[in-house]
Each structure stands twice: as C-alpha cells, then as structure tokens.
Design a protein around this motif. Structure first.
Motif, PDB file in Angstrom:
ATOM      1  N   LEU A 172       4.684  -2.488  -2.950  1.00  0.00           N
ATOM      2  CA  LEU A 172       4.539  -3.506  -1.909  1.00  0.00           C
ATOM      3  C   LEU A 172       3.118  -3.517  -1.344  1.00  0.00           C
ATOM      4  CD1 LEU A 172       5.949  -5.676  -0.245  1.00  0.00           C
ATOM      5  CD2 LEU A 172       6.658  -3.903   1.344  1.00  0.00           C
ATOM      6  N   LEU A 173       2.545  -2.359  -1.106  1.00  0.00           N
ATOM      7  CA  LEU A 173       1.176  -2.301  -0.595  1.00  0.00           C
ATOM      8  C   LEU A 173       0.179  -2.859  -1.612  1.00  0.00           C
ATOM      9  CD1 LEU A 173       1.168   1.103   1.297  1.00  0.00           C
ATOM     10  CD2 LEU A 173       1.132  -1.194   2.276  1.00  0.00           C
ATOM     11  N   VAL A 174       0.394  -2.594  -2.891  1.00  0.00           N
ATOM     12  CA  VAL A 174      -0.462  -3.158  -3.930  1.00  0.00           C
ATOM     13  C   VAL A 174      -0.337  -4.687  -3.922  1.00  0.00           C
ATOM     14  CG1 VAL A 174      -0.764  -3.384  -6.441  1.00  0.00           C
ATOM     15  CG2 VAL A 174      -0.533  -1.111  -5.402  1.00  0.00           C
ATOM     16  N   LEU A 175       0.894  -5.198  -3.833  1.00  0.00           N
ATOM     17  CA  LEU A 175       1.103  -6.654  -3.796  1.00  0.00           C
ATOM     18  C   LEU A 175       0.471  -7.284  -2.565  1.00  0.00           C
ATOM     19  CD1 LEU A 175       4.799  -6.904  -5.041  1.00  0.00           C
ATOM     20  CD2 LEU A 175       2.708  -7.485  -6.304  1.00  0.00           C
ATOM     21  N   LEU A 176       0.591  -6.626  -1.429  1.00  0.00           N
ATOM     22  CA  LEU A 176      -0.037  -7.139  -0.211  1.00  0.00           C
ATOM     23  C   LEU A 176      -1.561  -7.127  -0.334  1.00  0.00           C
ATOM     24  CD1 LEU A 176       2.336  -5.521   2.413  1.00  0.00           C
ATOM     25  CD2 LEU A 176       2.113  -7.971   1.924  1.00  0.00           C
ATOM     26  N   GLY A 177      -2.091  -6.122  -1.019  1.00  0.00           N
ATOM     27  CA  GLY A 177      -3.527  -6.090  -1.291  1.00  0.00           C
ATOM     28  C   GLY A 177      -3.953  -7.251  -2.174  1.00  0.00           C
TER      29      GLY A 177
END
Length: 194
Positions: A172-177
């Motif tokens: 999720l953090l990668v996608l938000l990035g």
C-alpha cells in the motif's frame, strides 16, 4: 635519455595512477558544502511541504484501513517506510524491492528467531542485526525493516496475520508513493523495480 617518466609510489591520500596532491593535473580536493556541513541541502519549501503532506496522507490511509478492518497497519517501521518513500523517493531504501522484500524478509526472520530462541531483547537485537545481512543478500536494503524484526520478536504477533498485514502495508505504501509521484506531489517514484 628515455621517454619514460619515473615511477612514483603513491603517497598518503593518493591512489595508484593519480597525480600526487599539489602536482600539475592533480584534482583539487572537493570544497566543503556551503555552511561547512556534509548534510544534504534543504530540498526547498515546496518539496518539503509536499513530502510531509504525502507522508501524513500515507499514514492516515494506513490508520483508516486498519480501523476499517480491525487490524493494526500503522506500525512504527511502516511509518518510517512512508517517510523514506515520500521524502527521498529516489534512494535505494525507498524502492519497492527494498520496501517489500526488506520488510517481509526481516519480519519472517524476527518470527523465526522468536520461535527458536524466545522473546527477549537479546533475541531482538540479534534478529535485527541478522536482518541486515538478509537484506544485503536479497539486495533489498530498507533500514526500517530492521525495526520490523525487533517488533516481531518482542510483540509476539500471530505469524501469518503479521506477515499478511506487513505485506499489505508495504505494498500500500508503494502504491501511495506511485500515486503521489504521478500526481507530481513527490519526485519520480520508483526509480527501479528489480
């Protein structure tokens, strides 16, 4: 008379094949950065504010998803991950490979260490240290993941649930990035996948 130049032994601070310090053609030593500090320069007000905003939004999304599912997604190592992705998206520790493999590998290592040796600060310290070697082996160095190994040892989470939540939070953090980068909020992200 020979056309060869005499061979010189490199002195302190020189390498073989380089001119001695002060010799014609020798590279001048790098000037210290303005202000005398080796710290990186301030990125500017706009990038700093946008990186901060992106970090806050990423962490709030983790909290909201955790609240909606009744699971704890916003753990300290993932907070550090969000900061790295949103403030220094070009660095190797911010890249998806480091984030996902580093977090999952270190989490699994911490769980194994606890299963074999128990839950103590001693075991947590060794697990965190060994996680560095594992991340180097995987070519997935991500500093917050060492804290994940500590968390896995000291908190005694349910292994499968912990790893699933860690994977969800990391991805999720990668996608938000990615979204923040596409929206122009942070710099290009990622710079590599593999």
């Amino acid at each position: 008379m020979s056309n060869q130049t005499p061979t010189q032994t490199p002195g302190p601070g020189t390498s073989p094949g380089s001119a001695p310090a002060g010799a014609p053609g020798a590279a001048a030593p790098a000037a210290p950065p303005k202000g005398g500090s080796g710290a990186p320069p301030f990125p500017g007000t706009k990038p700093a504010l946008l990186g901060t905003l992106a970090t806050v939004v990423s962490l709030v999304v983790l909290v909201a998803l955790g609240e909606a599912t009744g699971q704890l997604l916003m753990i300290a190592p993932l907070a550090a991950t969000a900061m790295i992705i949103c403030s220094t998206p070009a660095l190797p520790p911010a890249q998806p490979r480091g984030v996902v493999l580093g977090q999952l590998g270190s989490g699994a290592l911490g769980l194994l260490a606890a299963a074999f040796f128990g839950h103590s600060l001693w075991v947590a310290a060794v697990a965190a240290g060994l996680s560095v070697g594992l991340m180097l082996l995987l070519r997935a160095v991500h500093a917050p993941a060492a804290a994940t190994a500590v968390l896995a040892v000291l908190q005694d989470p349910k292994p499968v649930g912990f790893l699933v939540l860690l994977a969800v939070g990391s991805v999720l953090l990668v996608l938000l990035g990615l979204i923040a980068s596409k929206a122009g909020v942070i710099a290009k992200y990622p710079t590599y996948w593999r």
